[in-house]
Design a protein around this motif. Structure first.
Motif, PDB file in Angstrom:
ATOM      1  N   ARG A 141     -28.055 -48.989  26.146  1.00 48.86           N
ATOM      2  CA  ARG A 141     -28.981 -50.116  25.998  1.00 48.86           C
ATOM      3  C   ARG A 141     -30.267 -49.870  26.787  1.00 48.86           C
ATOM      4  O   ARG A 141     -31.369 -50.168  26.310  1.00 48.86           O
ATOM      5  N   ARG A 144     -33.142 -47.848  25.147  1.00 43.91           N
ATOM      6  CA  ARG A 144     -34.029 -48.481  24.166  1.00 43.91           C
ATOM      7  C   ARG A 144     -35.415 -48.700  24.736  1.00 43.91           C
ATOM      8  O   ARG A 144     -36.392 -48.785  23.989  1.00 43.91           O
ATOM      9  N   PRO A 158     -23.565 -41.611  16.595  1.00 45.51           N
ATOM     10  CA  PRO A 158     -24.391 -42.712  16.059  1.00 45.51           C
ATOM     11  C   PRO A 158     -23.681 -44.068  16.076  1.00 45.51           C
ATOM     12  O   PRO A 158     -24.292 -45.088  16.426  1.00 45.51           O
ATOM     13  N   GLU A 159     -22.397 -44.084  15.746  1.00 42.68           N
ATOM     14  CA  GLU A 159     -21.653 -45.339  15.779  1.00 42.68           C
ATOM     15  C   GLU A 159     -21.534 -45.873  17.195  1.00 42.68           C
ATOM     16  O   GLU A 159     -21.597 -47.081  17.429  1.00 42.68           O
ATOM     17  N   TYR A 161     -23.738 -45.516  19.546  1.00 40.58           N
ATOM     18  CA  TYR A 161     -25.028 -46.115  19.903  1.00 40.58           C
ATOM     19  C   TYR A 161     -25.196 -47.486  19.242  1.00 40.58           C
ATOM     20  O   TYR A 161     -25.763 -48.402  19.839  1.00 40.58           O
ATOM     21  N   ARG A 162     -24.699 -47.618  18.029  1.00 44.69           N
ATOM     22  CA  ARG A 162     -24.756 -48.944  17.401  1.00 44.69           C
ATOM     23  C   ARG A 162     -23.877 -49.933  18.170  1.00 44.69           C
ATOM     24  O   ARG A 162     -24.275 -51.067  18.423  1.00 44.69           O
ATOM     25  N   ARG A 163     -22.689 -49.497  18.558  1.00 43.13           N
ATOM     26  CA  ARG A 163     -21.762 -50.363  19.283  1.00 43.13           C
ATOM     27  C   ARG A 163     -22.323 -50.774  20.644  1.00 43.13           C
ATOM     28  O   ARG A 163     -22.131 -51.916  21.077  1.00 43.13           O
ATOM     29  N   HIS A 165     -25.520 -50.898  21.432  1.00 45.04           N
ATOM     30  CA  HIS A 165     -26.873 -51.457  21.282  1.00 45.04           C
ATOM     31  C   HIS A 165     -27.931 -50.534  21.879  1.00 45.04           C
ATOM     32  O   HIS A 165     -28.849 -50.969  22.578  1.00 45.04           O
ATOM     33  N   PRO A 168     -32.095 -46.006  17.989  1.00 46.70           N
ATOM     34  CA  PRO A 168     -31.644 -45.334  16.776  1.00 46.70           C
ATOM     35  C   PRO A 168     -31.096 -43.948  17.094  1.00 46.70           C
ATOM     36  O   PRO A 168     -31.663 -43.224  17.923  1.00 46.70           O
ATOM     37  N   CYS A 169     -30.009 -43.590  16.432  1.00 47.48           N
ATOM     38  CA  CYS A 169     -29.341 -42.316  16.703  1.00 47.48           C
ATOM     39  C   CYS A 169     -28.906 -41.695  15.383  1.00 47.48           C
ATOM     40  O   CYS A 169     -28.306 -42.382  14.544  1.00 47.48           O
TER      41      CYS A 169
END
Length: 396
Positions: A141, A144, A158-159, A161-163, A165, A168-169
């Motif tokens: 986080r 960002r 990538p998942e 990084y989404r989890r 927050h 973009p990855c």
């Protein structure tokens, strides 16, 4: 679609890589970017020999940051902080179209934060994700605020990084996927892999501190195998700068290995190996792609171990296990890294055991797990760097 420079205006890119692995990634990225931009590009920054061959004049030798261990870092902290300031100042003076930091997050992220604070218009790409999925997840986080895009080497990142927050990855592929042809055996090499006595690789690490922590316990484990009349041919791959230290250590071993020097001899050893005893790290993924079942171990200093035990939040520290998604490779860490436990698991991976068969079956799935299609990792990485640069509002 290939990006092209317009009006013959050379794009200026600042790249920072402070370790050999990052230097190789940086060199390949430079090569592709030069092709994509039709030669209208200027490179500045920090790198090693590989990036120098692509035309980079490094701000300082990367050897100045070859610092391992908490005690060493504390002792060299004033120097490290000075180099961070020097690098950030150089970026500001260059005013590049984009800054690409490559691995070494303890150094490169500190530079990136300074650059973002001083000039938010400079886009920043991070090539090689820090291990936010293993420890210090809050970093994702925080990134960002100063990273515009992360180029991931591992397919699950990538998942994560989404989890968490994070920024973009994108998964661009691991450079090892381009080396499968030299990691896997040909017909004659497969015959040697299947023949006796089985070839057993020993990989104690690529840093002197790792050699110091692992050589004695590895030697004792191999001695137990030897005392039980278990046949094996021992090969220890290492790099030229570690040859002397390794040579001194193995003199105390009850069974002597053949020491393979350099990457070419290492790859040749991988192609005929039946099993391996390895320090945890990238080499575990390398062995898995080569189809070599393994036992893994890791020892470090008391202070580092105390910190890691409290910080790591994954079920395995073995890269091969994390990519596969299950713990197929046994790992023996710190107090569990004993000659008795290592030798017992080595017997299993040398034999046609359920442990060995489970690893072989899991390793066979890696090609599909790590696939990126027809584009090499360097090309995917370069295209994202260029897309990030185009989205920025900096004037030409």
């Amino acid at each position: 679609m290939q990006a092209r420079a317009t009006a013959n205006v050379a794009r200026r890119l600042f790249l920072i890589a402070t370790e050999e692995s990052g230097d190789r990634l940086g060199a390949n990225l430079m090569k592709v970017l030069r092709q994509r931009l039709g030669g209208a590009v200027q490179f500045e920054g920090i790198g090693g020999q590989s990036m120098a061959r692509e035309g980079l004049v490094s701000l300082f030798p990367i050897e100045e940051l070859s610092i391992i261990g908490l005690a060493a870092v504390a002792k060299q902290l004033p120097k490290i902080l000075r180099l961070i300031r020097l690098t950030a100042d150089a970026v500001m003076q260059s005013s590049p179209d984009i800054l690409v930091i490559i691995d070494s997050p303890d150094f490169t992220h500190r530079v990136a934060r300074r650059v973002r604070a001083r000039d938010p218009s400079i886009p920043i790409v991070d090539y090689v994700s820090p291990s936010v999925w293993a420890w210090r997840p809050g970093r994702a986080r925080a990134m960002r605020g100063y990273i515009d895009h992360v180029l991931a080497l591992l397919p699950f990142e990538p998942e994560e990084y989404r989890r968490l927050h994070g920024p973009p990855c994108s998964y661009v592929g691991h450079p090892l996927t381009g080396q499968i042809g030299v990691l896997r055996p040909g017909i004659d090499e497969q015959k040697r892999r299947d023949a006796g006595p089985p070839v057993l690789l020993v990989l104690p690490g690529s840093r002197r501190s790792e050699i110091n922590h692992h050589m004695a316990v590895f030697g004792k484990a191999l001695g137990l195998l030897h005392a039980q009349d278990i046949p094996f041919e021992l090969i220890l791959p290492t790099m030229p700068h570690l040859q002397e230290a390794v040579g001194k250590s193995v003199k105390r071993w009850p069974v002597q290995p053949r020491i393979a020097i350099g990457e070419q001899e290492k790859r040749a050893a991988f192609r005929i190996a039946r099993a391996a005893l390895a320090k945890s790290g990238t080499v575990t993924l390398e062995l898995a792609l080569a189809g070599v079942p393994m036992v893994t171990a890791y020892r470090t200093g008391v202070a580092e171990a105390w910190i890691l035990r409290r910080a790591i939040n994954v079920k395995s520290v073995i890269l091969a296990n994390l990519v596969i998604g299950e713990n197929v490779v046994p790992e023996f860490l710190q107090q569990d890294c004993t000659p008795e436990k290592l030798s017992q698991s080595l017997r299993e991976v040398l034999d046609d055991s359920p442990l060995r068969r489970r690893q072989v079956e899991a390793f066979a799935r890696l090609d599909a797990i790590m696939s990126i299609g027809s584009q090499p990792p360097g090309v995917r990485a370069a295209d994202i760097v260029l897309a990030t640069m185009r989205r920025s509002r900096r004037p030409n």
